[in-house]
Design a protein around this motif. Structure first.
Motif, PDB file in Angstrom:
ATOM      1  N   TRP D  23       0.824  -1.209   0.000  1.00 26.86           N
ATOM      2  CA  TRP D  23       0.000   0.000   0.000  1.00 26.86           C
ATOM      3  C   TRP D  23       0.867   1.272   0.000  1.00 26.86           C
ATOM      4  O   TRP D  23       0.626   2.208  -0.749  1.00 26.86           O
ATOM      5  N   SER D  24       1.902   1.286   0.819  1.00 30.05           N
ATOM      6  CA  SER D  24       2.713   2.495   0.944  1.00 30.05           C
ATOM      7  C   SER D  24       3.695   2.666  -0.220  1.00 30.05           C
ATOM      8  O   SER D  24       4.398   3.669  -0.280  1.00 30.05           O
ATOM      9  N   ASP D  25       3.752   1.721  -1.144  1.00 27.44           N
ATOM     10  CA  ASP D  25       4.566   1.912  -2.358  1.00 27.44           C
ATOM     11  C   ASP D  25       3.985   3.022  -3.235  1.00 27.44           C
ATOM     12  O   ASP D  25       4.715   3.683  -3.974  1.00 27.44           O
ATOM     13  N   ASN D  26       2.668   3.155  -3.195  1.00 26.82           N
ATOM     14  CA  ASN D  26       2.006   4.204  -3.978  1.00 26.82           C
ATOM     15  C   ASN D  26       2.178   5.543  -3.270  1.00 26.82           C
ATOM     16  O   ASN D  26       1.898   5.656  -2.077  1.00 26.82           O
ATOM     17  N   ASP D  27       2.612   6.542  -4.007  1.00 28.73           N
ATOM     18  CA  ASP D  27       2.684   7.865  -3.397  1.00 28.73           C
ATOM     19  C   ASP D  27       1.386   8.614  -3.685  1.00 28.73           C
ATOM     20  O   ASP D  27       0.405   8.034  -4.151  1.00 28.73           O
ATOM     21  N   GLN D  28       1.353   9.908  -3.391  1.00 30.35           N
ATOM     22  CA  GLN D  28       0.064  10.586  -3.486  1.00 30.35           C
ATOM     23  C   GLN D  28      -0.384  10.827  -4.928  1.00 30.35           C
ATOM     24  O   GLN D  28      -1.479  11.343  -5.149  1.00 30.35           O
ATOM     25  N   TYR D  29       0.431  10.433  -5.907  1.00 29.67           N
ATOM     26  CA  TYR D  29      -0.049  10.427  -7.290  1.00 29.67           C
ATOM     27  C   TYR D  29      -0.607   9.051  -7.664  1.00 29.67           C
ATOM     28  O   TYR D  29      -0.870   8.765  -8.831  1.00 29.67           O
ATOM     29  N   SER D  30      -0.741   8.168  -6.653  1.00 34.47           N
ATOM     30  CA  SER D  30      -1.425   6.873  -6.811  1.00 34.47           C
ATOM     31  C   SER D  30      -0.740   5.890  -7.746  1.00 34.47           C
ATOM     32  O   SER D  30      -1.392   5.011  -8.311  1.00 34.47           O
ATOM     33  N   HIS D  31       0.561   6.041  -7.939  1.00 32.49           N
ATOM     34  CA  HIS D  31       1.309   4.945  -8.569  1.00 32.49           C
ATOM     35  C   HIS D  31       2.568   4.671  -7.769  1.00 32.49           C
ATOM     36  O   HIS D  31       2.927   5.436  -6.890  1.00 32.49           O
ATOM     37  N   MET D  32       3.223   3.581  -8.075  1.00 26.43           N
ATOM     38  CA  MET D  32       4.399   3.191  -7.289  1.00 26.43           C
ATOM     39  C   MET D  32       5.469   4.261  -7.430  1.00 26.43           C
ATOM     40  O   MET D  32       5.860   4.640  -8.531  1.00 26.43           O
ATOM     41  N   ASN D  33       5.937   4.744  -6.289  1.00 25.02           N
ATOM     42  CA  ASN D  33       6.941   5.805  -6.251  1.00 25.02           C
ATOM     43  C   ASN D  33       8.255   5.326  -6.875  1.00 25.02           C
ATOM     44  O   ASN D  33       8.646   4.165  -6.725  1.00 25.02           O
ATOM     45  N   ASN D  34       8.926   6.253  -7.556  1.00 26.05           N
ATOM     46  CA  ASN D  34      10.166   5.883  -8.270  1.00 26.05           C
ATOM     47  C   ASN D  34      11.229   5.265  -7.357  1.00 26.05           C
ATOM     48  O   ASN D  34      12.006   4.421  -7.790  1.00 26.05           O
ATOM     49  N   SER D  35      11.266   5.669  -6.093  1.00 25.11           N
ATOM     50  CA  SER D  35      12.292   5.134  -5.183  1.00 25.11           C
ATOM     51  C   SER D  35      12.092   3.647  -4.888  1.00 25.11           C
ATOM     52  O   SER D  35      13.060   2.943  -4.566  1.00 25.11           O
ATOM     53  N   ILE D  36      10.850   3.202  -4.953  1.00 24.41           N
ATOM     54  CA  ILE D  36      10.544   1.817  -4.568  1.00 24.41           C
ATOM     55  C   ILE D  36      11.196   0.818  -5.523  1.00 24.41           C
ATOM     56  O   ILE D  36      11.575  -0.283  -5.123  1.00 24.41           O
ATOM     57  N   TYR D  37      11.351   1.204  -6.781  1.00 20.86           N
ATOM     58  CA  TYR D  37      12.005   0.300  -7.730  1.00 20.86           C
ATOM     59  C   TYR D  37      13.387  -0.107  -7.227  1.00 20.86           C
ATOM     60  O   TYR D  37      13.822  -1.243  -7.422  1.00 20.86           O
ATOM     61  N   TYR D  38      14.092   0.819  -6.610  1.00 25.48           N
ATOM     62  CA  TYR D  38      15.440   0.511  -6.119  1.00 25.48           C
ATOM     63  C   TYR D  38      15.398  -0.460  -4.932  1.00 25.48           C
ATOM     64  O   TYR D  38      16.289  -1.284  -4.773  1.00 25.48           O
TER      65      TYR D  38
END
Lengths: 154, 154, 154, 154
Positions: D23-38
């Motif tokens: 759930w917390s992978d999504n940022d407030q733009y509602s997609h997976m935040n770029n940092s999570i890929y790392y």
């Protein structure tokens, strides 16, 4: 209460997801950090709400606010383990619901941790407590712990 | 208990740190996710242990295991806020300590959230409960909530 | 290119924020995990956009999508350090901007890491590349690296 | 190079893991935040090192330091998606290795993102570049991209 929760087993939960741990879940003591369990609670709860209760987070007129949360830790887990998470509902009101999540290591019937939280549904604009949608309530009622379900009266 | 915690104010805490929120702390409901509070609890507790109690995490023969944690949420906070965190000790045993953390928005005297956890100190190898070091205990005793401190008898 | 970035110093950046590290930023090798730097990049970029360029993330008709990111790591940092982050703009187009962030340990003039990313502004609904608002562009142009700024012709 | 990476497909990677988003992978733009890929890159790399190359992170005399990382983003992904991650090795030296990770949405043969990083193995005490263990090198050589593998000469 600690003793009660420690005695939970897999049969006490009605919905399961497996979750792969991540490298950064381990802190410098080399086990999964206590905060990460709450990320997992959020993940199984919202997956259930989306996939089994029809919730569409960014379109729903209601959002679930977490008003309190807790966790009891019984045994360490850590990367690269794959964890089994079990979800149940301990209390279901008209606008609030209390979830419980059991975290299990593979092959273990006793939980490594048990915790959960209470969601109050509020209008996404008003932020005022509002009865949850019928579909949400029906989906959540399927996870009511057996002893907590209303039984039909003869 | 919820009411009690909501009434806390800044004077109830003896040690403060300010914490800048991060973009990814906000979840898709645009406020700081409930799990992040626990990351902040960990951060103020361990900063205090390192800077005020002489703990060196990777050299200490003891580590603090979190056995239970909880949080009550009273008002939303979110990025890009800078938060004030206050720490106190609610219970201090020979091998365990119970912390409480208040999370304050700038300019607010009432907390947005209050939570905490219990640490049990264990041998880093044995993982068995072990009395904490004298320096740790002395450092932690300075944060005992006023009403909980032993008073000198006449 | 690595050599160039390693030679950056604090004067190369026009906007600074200090960021307190968190306990869970350290991975089991006891230094700040490489992924965390990207969380910090996001945080200084969005703080600048909100506080200096008038962006209101959830009301803006445009959002910035990250299309590529990178980081070079020169020296370890870790909890409980407080880091100084410096931001500059290396390229500014009509609908895109390339940021660079320098991460400095306290008292160090050479960066511990340098990285950044490229934002393309898109309609929050259409997700099509769209020229950024005038206020955004003006704010960002103040951070253009000195050698990259257009100079008045005689 | 962006075009090259966008054309990758599942056959370009030799080792796969599926990763459930949080759930917390999504940022407030509602997609997976770029940092999570790392975070995901770290997770597949270290799982491979532990399960296929005999690495035991806290007992090994060597640790892998990340010296640079990058990612190109082609399409959004987000919670509650389950992602398929593919791993390959693009360069294998005596003390360093360059990994590439492809991130795939279910049912898609084109990656949503491609990135990776370079590990330099160093002594866990000395922090000096050190040739990797034979078992590590053998394990990693199995993931060398086909076109990069040395071919037997006739």
């Amino acid at each position: 209460m600690v003793n009660d929760l420690k005695k939970r087993n897999r049969q006490d939960y009605g919905y399961f997801l497996e979750y792969r741990t991540r490298w950064s879940d381990n802190d410098q003591y080399s086990h999964m950090n206590n905060s990460i369990y709450y990320h997992l609670f959020d993940s199984i709860v919202n997956t259930y709400l989306i996939e089994q209760c029809g919730l569409i987070p960014n379109e729903s007129p209601l959002i679930g606010l977490v008003v309190s949360s807790y966790c009891q830790f019984f045994a360490p887990v850590g990367f690269p383990e794959v964890l089994d998470l079990g979800l149940r509902v301990n209390k279901l009101g008209s606008s609030s619901v209390t979830y419980e999540v059991g975290v299990f290591s593979r092959g273990e019937d006793q939980p490594a941790a048990v915790g959960g939280y209470t969601h109050v549904f509020v209008g996404s604009e008003s932020r005022k407590s509002t009865p949850m949608a019928t579909g949400t309530r029906e989906g959540l009622s399927k996870l009511l712990a057996p002893s907590l379900k209303p039984t039909a009266k003869l």
